[in-house]
Enzyme design. Structure first.
Site, PDB file in Angstrom:
ATOM      1  N   GLU A  52       0.871  -1.174   0.000  1.00 61.76           N
ATOM      2  CA  GLU A  52       0.000   0.000   0.000  1.00 61.76           C
ATOM      3  C   GLU A  52       0.913   1.230   0.000  1.00 61.76           C
ATOM      4  OE1 GLU A  52      -3.254   0.252  -0.477  1.00 61.76           O
ATOM      5  OE2 GLU A  52      -2.767   2.385  -0.376  1.00 61.76           O
ATOM      6  N   CYS A  81       4.606  -2.504  -8.406  1.00 65.16           N
ATOM      7  CA  CYS A  81       3.255  -2.094  -8.003  1.00 65.16           C
ATOM      8  C   CYS A  81       3.320  -0.836  -7.124  1.00 65.16           C
ATOM      9  CB  CYS A  81       2.519  -3.267  -7.373  1.00 65.16           C
ATOM     10  SG  CYS A  81       0.742  -3.068  -7.509  1.00 65.16           S
ATOM     11  N   ILE A 135      -2.506  -6.555  -9.051  1.00 63.32           N
ATOM     12  CA  ILE A 135      -3.376  -6.483  -7.863  1.00 63.32           C
ATOM     13  C   ILE A 135      -3.576  -5.008  -7.517  1.00 63.32           C
ATOM     14  CG2 ILE A 135      -3.644  -7.159  -5.441  1.00 63.32           C
ATOM     15  CD1 ILE A 135      -1.619  -9.449  -6.041  1.00 63.32           C
ATOM     16  N   ARG A 136      -4.749  -4.516  -7.747  1.00 61.02           N
ATOM     17  CA  ARG A 136      -5.021  -3.070  -7.555  1.00 61.02           C
ATOM     18  C   ARG A 136      -3.836  -2.264  -8.108  1.00 61.02           C
ATOM     19  NH1 ARG A 136      -5.239  -1.067  -2.648  1.00 61.02           N
ATOM     20  NH2 ARG A 136      -3.999  -2.751  -1.830  1.00 61.02           N
ATOM     21  N   HIS A 171       3.327  -7.740 -10.237  1.00 61.68           N
ATOM     22  CA  HIS A 171       4.084  -8.406  -9.166  1.00 61.68           C
ATOM     23  C   HIS A 171       4.874  -9.600  -9.688  1.00 61.68           C
ATOM     24  CE1 HIS A 171       2.284  -6.545  -5.508  1.00 61.68           C
ATOM     25  NE2 HIS A 171       1.246  -6.334  -6.302  1.00 61.68           N
ATOM     26  N   GLU A 173       7.234 -11.071  -8.294  1.00 66.55           N
ATOM     27  CA  GLU A 173       7.646 -11.931  -7.171  1.00 66.55           C
ATOM     28  C   GLU A 173       6.561 -12.928  -6.778  1.00 66.55           C
ATOM     29  OE1 GLU A 173       6.503  -8.981  -7.057  1.00 66.55           O
ATOM     30  OE2 GLU A 173       5.280  -8.693  -5.258  1.00 66.55           O
TER      31      GLU A 173
HETATM   32  N1  GLN Z   1      -3.238   0.031  -4.923  1.00 62.29           N
HETATM   33  C1  GLN Z   1      -1.998   0.095  -4.188  1.00 62.29           C
HETATM   34  C2  GLN Z   1      -1.547   1.541  -4.031  1.00 62.29           C
HETATM   35  O1  GLN Z   1      -2.028   2.426  -4.709  1.00 62.29           O
HETATM   36  C3  GLN Z   1      -0.913  -0.712  -4.868  1.00 62.29           C
HETATM   37  C4  GLN Z   1      -1.282  -2.177  -4.885  1.00 62.29           C
HETATM   38  C5  GLN Z   1      -0.141  -3.114  -4.879  1.00 62.29           C
HETATM   39  O2  GLN Z   1       1.001  -2.749  -4.618  1.00 62.29           O
HETATM   40  N2  GLN Z   1      -0.452  -4.361  -5.135  1.00 62.29           N
HETATM   41  O3  GLN Z   1      -0.708   1.791  -3.254  1.00 62.29           O
END
Ligand code: GLN
Length: 192
Positions: A52, A81, A135-136, A171, A173
């Site tokens: 995050e 990410c 993922i997001r 990702h 990893e």
């Molecule tokens: N949505 C997250 C962000 O904005 C990132 C998601 C992730 O690292 N898988 O920080």
């Protein structure tokens, strides 16, 4: 001996360490975690994992790790990410990107957690597709002239390299394909 630091504040930290261990069998290297100030100056390369970005950014600043990364910004780095967001110059009230790679990003470009997905990506530096796990995920909406786009998905760029900086929206990893970690290690070896 190369020392590779993995920012270990939150998110997919152990997965990056495992991928690095598997990828670096032929290299003389040591993997260290970065939770507080004092470690970055000993590192020859850095990984900023996903998680995050608000949390990672806040703790980087709180611990003073952000300054050390900026003082050592010549070393190879890979952000994945949320790590891509931290490497960019993205800013809002919670996140302060470090401006390590010349890209503009948009957060959560592909929707929410439920819209997480996997997609085969054509990557300019590999000769067969790489399965990207999103993922997001953020996306790269613009890149500077010195930045190479390594992969695209739909209307966005999702992997970029500027010199020894590598930033991925997905990702690597979390899968079994070690090619991005090996690519990063080659960068490290060639920039040492
Ligand atoms: N949505 C997250 C962000 O904005 C990132 C998601 C992730 O690292 N898988 O920080």
């Amino acid at each position: 001996m190369l020392t590779i630091g993995v920012v270990a504040i939150q998110g997919a930290v152990s997965e990056h360490i495992t991928a690095l261990e598997k990828s670096s069998k032929d290299l003389d290297c040591k993997i260290v975690t970065i939770k507080r100030a004092g470690v970055v100056p000993q590192c020859d390369g850095l990984i900023i994992p996903g998680g995050e970005s608000t949390t990672i950014s806040r703790i980087l600043r709180f611990e003073g790790i952000d300054k050390e990364i900026l003082e050592n910004k010549g070393i190879p780095m890979m952000g994945t990410c949320a790590g891509l967001i931290i490497m960019s110059d993205y800013k809002n009230e919670h996140v302060e990107g470090l401006g390590l790679i010349d890209v503009q990003v948009t957060r959560n470009a592909f929707g929410r957690q439920a819209e997480s997905f996997q997609a085969p990506l054509t990557v300019t530096v590999f000769n067969s597709p790489f399965d990207g796990i999103f993922i997001r995920a953020p996306a790269i909406t613009q890149a500077g002239d010195a930045t190479d786009i390594l992969a695209r998905f739909e209307k966005y760029s999702v992997a970029a390299q500027q010199g020894n900086k590598l930033a991925l929206a997905f990702h690597p990893e979390l899968g079994n394909d070690l090619r991005f970690h090996k690519y990063f290690l080659r960068l490290l070896d060639s920039y040492k």
